[in-house]
Design a protein around this motif. Structure first.
Motif, mmCIF file in Angstrom:
data_model
loop_
_atom_site.group_PDB
_atom_site.id
_atom_site.type_symbol
_atom_site.label_atom_id
_atom_site.label_comp_id
_atom_site.label_asym_id
_atom_site.label_seq_id
_atom_site.Cartn_x
_atom_site.Cartn_y
_atom_site.Cartn_z
ATOM 1 N N SER A 229 -16.486 0.202 7.100
ATOM 2 C CA SER A 229 -16.380 1.584 6.578
ATOM 3 C C SER A 229 -17.651 2.352 6.826
ATOM 4 O O SER A 229 -18.667 1.857 7.171
ATOM 5 C CB SER A 229 -16.047 1.575 5.102
ATOM 6 O OG SER A 229 -17.105 1.008 4.342
ATOM 7 N N LEU B 35 -13.654 -4.822 4.691
ATOM 8 C CA LEU B 35 -13.506 -3.368 4.640
ATOM 9 C C LEU B 35 -14.859 -2.676 4.521
ATOM 10 O O LEU B 35 -15.098 -1.633 5.138
ATOM 11 C CB LEU B 35 -12.580 -2.977 3.486
ATOM 12 C CG LEU B 35 -11.127 -3.422 3.637
ATOM 13 C CD1 LEU B 35 -10.344 -3.125 2.373
ATOM 14 C CD2 LEU B 35 -10.487 -2.786 4.849
ATOM 15 N N ARG B 36 -15.775 -3.255 3.727
ATOM 16 C CA ARG B 36 -17.131 -2.683 3.599
ATOM 17 C C ARG B 36 -17.859 -2.708 4.947
ATOM 18 O O ARG B 36 -18.547 -1.761 5.297
ATOM 19 C CB ARG B 36 -17.937 -3.441 2.552
ATOM 20 C CG ARG B 36 -17.801 -2.884 1.154
ATOM 21 C CD ARG B 36 -18.861 -3.442 0.209
ATOM 22 N NE ARG B 36 -18.895 -4.899 0.178
ATOM 23 C CZ ARG B 36 -18.108 -5.666 -0.561
ATOM 24 N NH1 ARG B 36 -17.221 -5.134 -1.362
ATOM 25 N NH2 ARG B 36 -18.217 -6.984 -0.540
ATOM 26 N N GLU C 66 -18.150 7.075 -2.708
ATOM 27 C CA GLU C 66 -17.117 6.108 -3.094
ATOM 28 C C GLU C 66 -15.751 6.459 -2.510
ATOM 29 O O GLU C 66 -14.955 5.576 -2.203
ATOM 30 C CB GLU C 66 -17.010 6.004 -4.620
ATOM 31 C CG GLU C 66 -18.127 5.212 -5.246
ATOM 32 C CD GLU C 66 -17.904 4.976 -6.725
ATOM 33 O OE1 GLU C 66 -16.821 4.482 -7.110
ATOM 34 O OE2 GLU C 66 -18.823 5.294 -7.499
ATOM 35 N N LEU D 232 -9.207 -11.576 -1.996
ATOM 36 C CA LEU D 232 -9.505 -10.146 -2.170
ATOM 37 C C LEU D 232 -10.979 -9.855 -1.910
ATOM 38 O O LEU D 232 -11.319 -8.819 -1.325
ATOM 39 C CB LEU D 232 -9.080 -9.680 -3.562
ATOM 40 C CG LEU D 232 -7.569 -9.622 -3.791
ATOM 41 C CD1 LEU D 232 -7.267 -9.340 -5.258
ATOM 42 C CD2 LEU D 232 -6.913 -8.598 -2.883
ATOM 43 N N GLN D 233 -11.858 -10.767 -2.305
ATOM 44 C CA GLN D 233 -13.286 -10.603 -1.998
ATOM 45 C C GLN D 233 -13.507 -10.607 -0.492
ATOM 46 O O GLN D 233 -14.289 -9.801 0.036
ATOM 47 C CB GLN D 233 -14.115 -11.705 -2.663
ATOM 48 C CG GLN D 233 -14.223 -11.572 -4.160
ATOM 49 C CD GLN D 233 -14.824 -12.827 -4.805
ATOM 50 O OE1 GLN D 233 -15.179 -13.793 -4.142
ATOM 51 N NE2 GLN D 233 -14.923 -12.797 -6.125
ATOM 52 N N ASN D 234 -12.825 -11.496 0.207
ATOM 53 C CA ASN D 234 -12.931 -11.537 1.668
ATOM 54 C C ASN D 234 -12.461 -10.218 2.282
ATOM 55 O O ASN D 234 -13.100 -9.687 3.200
ATOM 56 C CB ASN D 234 -12.098 -12.686 2.250
ATOM 57 C CG ASN D 234 -12.655 -14.052 1.916
ATOM 58 O OD1 ASN D 234 -13.797 -14.198 1.506
ATOM 59 N ND2 ASN D 234 -11.816 -15.068 2.072
ATOM 60 N N LEU D 235 -11.349 -9.694 1.792
ATOM 61 C CA LEU D 235 -10.813 -8.437 2.306
ATOM 62 C C LEU D 235 -11.766 -7.278 2.017
ATOM 63 O O LEU D 235 -12.035 -6.452 2.896
ATOM 64 C CB LEU D 235 -9.426 -8.170 1.701
ATOM 65 C CG LEU D 235 -8.709 -6.901 2.161
ATOM 66 C CD1 LEU D 235 -8.559 -6.865 3.675
ATOM 67 C CD2 LEU D 235 -7.358 -6.794 1.466
ATOM 68 N N GLU D 236 -12.294 -7.226 0.793
ATOM 69 C CA GLU D 236 -13.255 -6.172 0.447
ATOM 70 C C GLU D 236 -14.490 -6.241 1.325
ATOM 71 O O GLU D 236 -15.011 -5.214 1.763
ATOM 72 C CB GLU D 236 -13.659 -6.269 -1.027
ATOM 73 C CG GLU D 236 -12.612 -5.791 -1.983
ATOM 74 C CD GLU D 236 -13.039 -5.920 -3.431
ATOM 75 O OE1 GLU D 236 -13.968 -6.707 -3.741
ATOM 76 O OE2 GLU D 236 -12.442 -5.231 -4.266
ATOM 77 N N SER D 237 -14.968 -7.426 1.588
ATOM 78 C CA SER D 237 -16.137 -7.617 2.445
ATOM 79 C C SER D 237 -15.855 -7.094 3.858
ATOM 80 O O SER D 237 -16.671 -6.380 4.447
ATOM 81 C CB SER D 237 -16.516 -9.094 2.481
ATOM 82 O OG SER D 237 -17.609 -9.308 3.321
ATOM 83 N N TYR E 2 0.838 -1.209 0.000
ATOM 84 C CA TYR E 2 0.000 0.000 0.000
ATOM 85 C C TYR E 2 0.869 1.253 0.000
ATOM 86 O O TYR E 2 0.661 2.173 -0.805
ATOM 87 C CB TYR E 2 -0.932 -0.023 1.223
ATOM 88 C CG TYR E 2 -1.745 1.226 1.374
ATOM 89 C CD1 TYR E 2 -2.873 1.445 0.592
ATOM 90 C CD2 TYR E 2 -1.392 2.209 2.298
ATOM 91 C CE1 TYR E 2 -3.627 2.603 0.716
ATOM 92 C CE2 TYR E 2 -2.141 3.357 2.431
ATOM 93 C CZ TYR E 2 -3.257 3.554 1.642
ATOM 94 O OH TYR E 2 -3.984 4.701 1.773
ATOM 95 N N GLU F 123 -8.394 -14.084 -6.012
ATOM 96 C CA GLU F 123 -9.685 -13.389 -6.173
ATOM 97 C C GLU F 123 -10.558 -13.591 -4.946
ATOM 98 O O GLU F 123 -11.175 -12.649 -4.452
ATOM 99 C CB GLU F 123 -10.415 -13.877 -7.431
ATOM 100 C CG GLU F 123 -9.801 -13.392 -8.716
ATOM 101 C CD GLU F 123 -10.454 -13.991 -9.957
ATOM 102 O OE1 GLU F 123 -11.050 -15.096 -9.878
ATOM 103 O OE2 GLU F 123 -10.374 -13.352 -11.018
#
Length: 146
Positions: A146, A142-143, A60, A135-140, A16, A132
């Motif tokens: 947030s 983070l959502r 966003e 990354l979906q797990n991480l996005e979930s 990052y 993939e």
């Protein structure tokens, strides 16, 4: 498992930080040196393909409408973004990229595509599917936070 969590966390933090540093460094050297990293991310969210409202873009980017308005004002003044009034409802204003903004968007997109291709190089389809999913797990996560 804890060692793996620490190793992966340290790697994500370094990645990052490095991505932000590279983007800022490349911006300073480019024809887009008048754009900040935050402004570049606003251009990226506006995209070449949609005409979003300021509220959509603010959401966003996790910005307040006031902060986004100041960012958009600067991008309009620098000729990267234009405000487009709706023909159907004159109260609705959408954001679009100018030719200069589209050029900036494409350059930023090309960098990210090159970076992802490098990341996936030499991986087989099953390994890519695993990434993939991770990354979906991480996005979930983070959502949810947030």
């Amino acid at each position: 498992m804890e060692n793996q969590v620490k190793t992966i966390n340290d790697s994500l933090v370094r990645i990052y930080t490095d991505i932000l540093w590279i983007e800022e460094n490349e911006l300073r050297k480019s024809q887009f040196s008048d754009v900040s990293i935050k402004e570049m991310h606003a251009i990226n969210v506006i995209t070449m393909y949609d005409q979003k409202t300021a509220s959509q873009v603010a959401k966003e980017l996790h910005l307040t409408p006031g902060t986004l308005t100041a960012t958009i004002d600067r991008l309009v003044k620098k000729n990267y973004v234009k405000r487009i009034r709706s023909n159907h409802d004159r109260r609705v204003i959408r954001l679009g990229l100018t030719q200069k903004g589209r050029l900036m968007y494409r350059a930023h997109d090309a960098f990210h595509r090159m970076m992802v291709r490098s990341f996936l190089r030499d991986l087989d389809p099953a390994e890519i599917k695993t990434i993939e999913k991770a990354l979906q797990n991480l996005e979930s996560f983070l959502r949810e936070h947030s």
